[in-house]
Design a protein around this motif. Structure first.
Motif, PDB file in Angstrom:
ATOM      1  N   LEU A  33     -28.077  33.637  78.472  1.00 40.16           N
ATOM      2  CA  LEU A  33     -28.789  32.227  79.442  1.00 40.16           C
ATOM      3  C   LEU A  33     -30.167  31.852  79.662  1.00 40.16           C
ATOM      4  CD1 LEU A  33     -25.059  32.797  81.609  1.00 40.16           C
ATOM      5  CD2 LEU A  33     -25.545  31.752  79.372  1.00 40.16           C
ATOM      6  N   SER A  51     -22.862  36.037  84.397  1.00 41.42           N
ATOM      7  CA  SER A  51     -24.075  36.858  84.377  1.00 41.42           C
ATOM      8  C   SER A  51     -24.420  38.037  83.922  1.00 41.42           C
ATOM      9  CB  SER A  51     -25.580  36.276  84.552  1.00 41.42           C
ATOM     10  OG  SER A  51     -25.346  34.221  85.053  1.00 41.42           O
ATOM     11  N   MET A  86     -20.470  31.868  75.713  1.00 38.68           N
ATOM     12  CA  MET A  86     -21.972  32.746  76.086  1.00 38.68           C
ATOM     13  C   MET A  86     -21.902  33.947  74.738  1.00 38.68           C
ATOM     14  SD  MET A  86     -21.626  32.961  79.377  1.00 38.68           S
ATOM     15  CE  MET A  86     -22.388  35.208  79.385  1.00 38.68           C
TER      16      MET A  86
END
Length: 228
Positions: A3, A200, A213
């Motif tokens: 990201l 994350s 992702m």
């Protein structure tokens, strides 16, 4: 894929930063190919940043605009994403800007999958730039927690009966979203930003944002602000 997060103090500066990034990405595609495809979401936040993108001087006749998802309502209904996109993006662009909607005359989206798959298959693919929002539950487009990510790639689109929503929906498939050359996520509000912090560090395989992702080959560029 990793990201790439950019934080802005307010929605106005986020909108300008997004527009610059998106215009550059689309122009870079058009420097390599005759046509580009832009996927945009519905919801309330695009009302801020799509008009900023519309101000960018691009050869819009070479950029086909379509939607990440759509509610199965009349395209003139206030809940229609097509109506929102026409109001906040297409109405500011040249009349010859190509647009492909996700609504058909079928009674429900489940009956429309094959027709919409063929409609989407006529687009310049892979998608050049996909823009998505993020739900507080981790949903993207109309892909929700509880769905099976392994069953979402037979067609370019998937019909959805959301767990808590008044209308059926059509969504682009996880595969079509993840195969985009560039992906942007626009995230507003502290709760959604905290969700990003969590995934994350520890990805939760139940969340559609995590599916994206894991499946995307491109860096996911995130434009975020605490402002709502």
């Amino acid at each position: 894929m990793p990201l790439q997060r950019q934080v802005f103090p307010d929605i106005e500066s986020l909108s300008e930063g997004f527009a610059d990034f998106a215009a550059t990405a689309l122009q870079n595609t058009l420097n390599r190919k005759p046509q580009a495809t832009l996927v945009v979401p519905g919801g309330s936040t695009p009302r801020h940043y799509l008009p900023a993108l519309a101000k960018c001087k691009l050869p819009w006749d070479r950029i086909t605009v379509t939607l990440s998802d759509e509610r199965w309502v009349n395209v003139n209904d206030d809940q229609s994403n097509e109506k929102l996109i026409k109001q906040h993006l297409l109405s500011h662009l040249p009349a010859n800007t190509p647009f492909v909607g996700l609504k058909t005359s079928h009674d429900n989206p489940f009956d429309a999958i094959e027709a919409l798959h063929q409609r989407l298959d006529s687009l310049p693919l892979p998608v050049s730039l996909t823009v998505l929002g993020l739900g507080e539950d981790g949903h993207i487009a109309s892909l929700f927690p509880g769905m099976n990510p392994d069953s979402l790639s037979a067609h370019h689109c998937i019909a959805v009966a959301p767990p808590i929503a008044p209308s059926l929906r059509m969504s682009l498939s996880l595969e079509m979203l993840a195969n985009s050359e560039q992906i942007v996520l626009v995230v507003t509000g502290a709760e959604k930003r905290q969700l990003l912090d969590r995934v994350s560090k520890n990805s939760d395989s139940k969340l559609p944002i995590v599916w994206l992702m894991h499946h995307s080959q491109a860096t996911i560029n995130i434009f975020e602000t605490d402002a709502v």
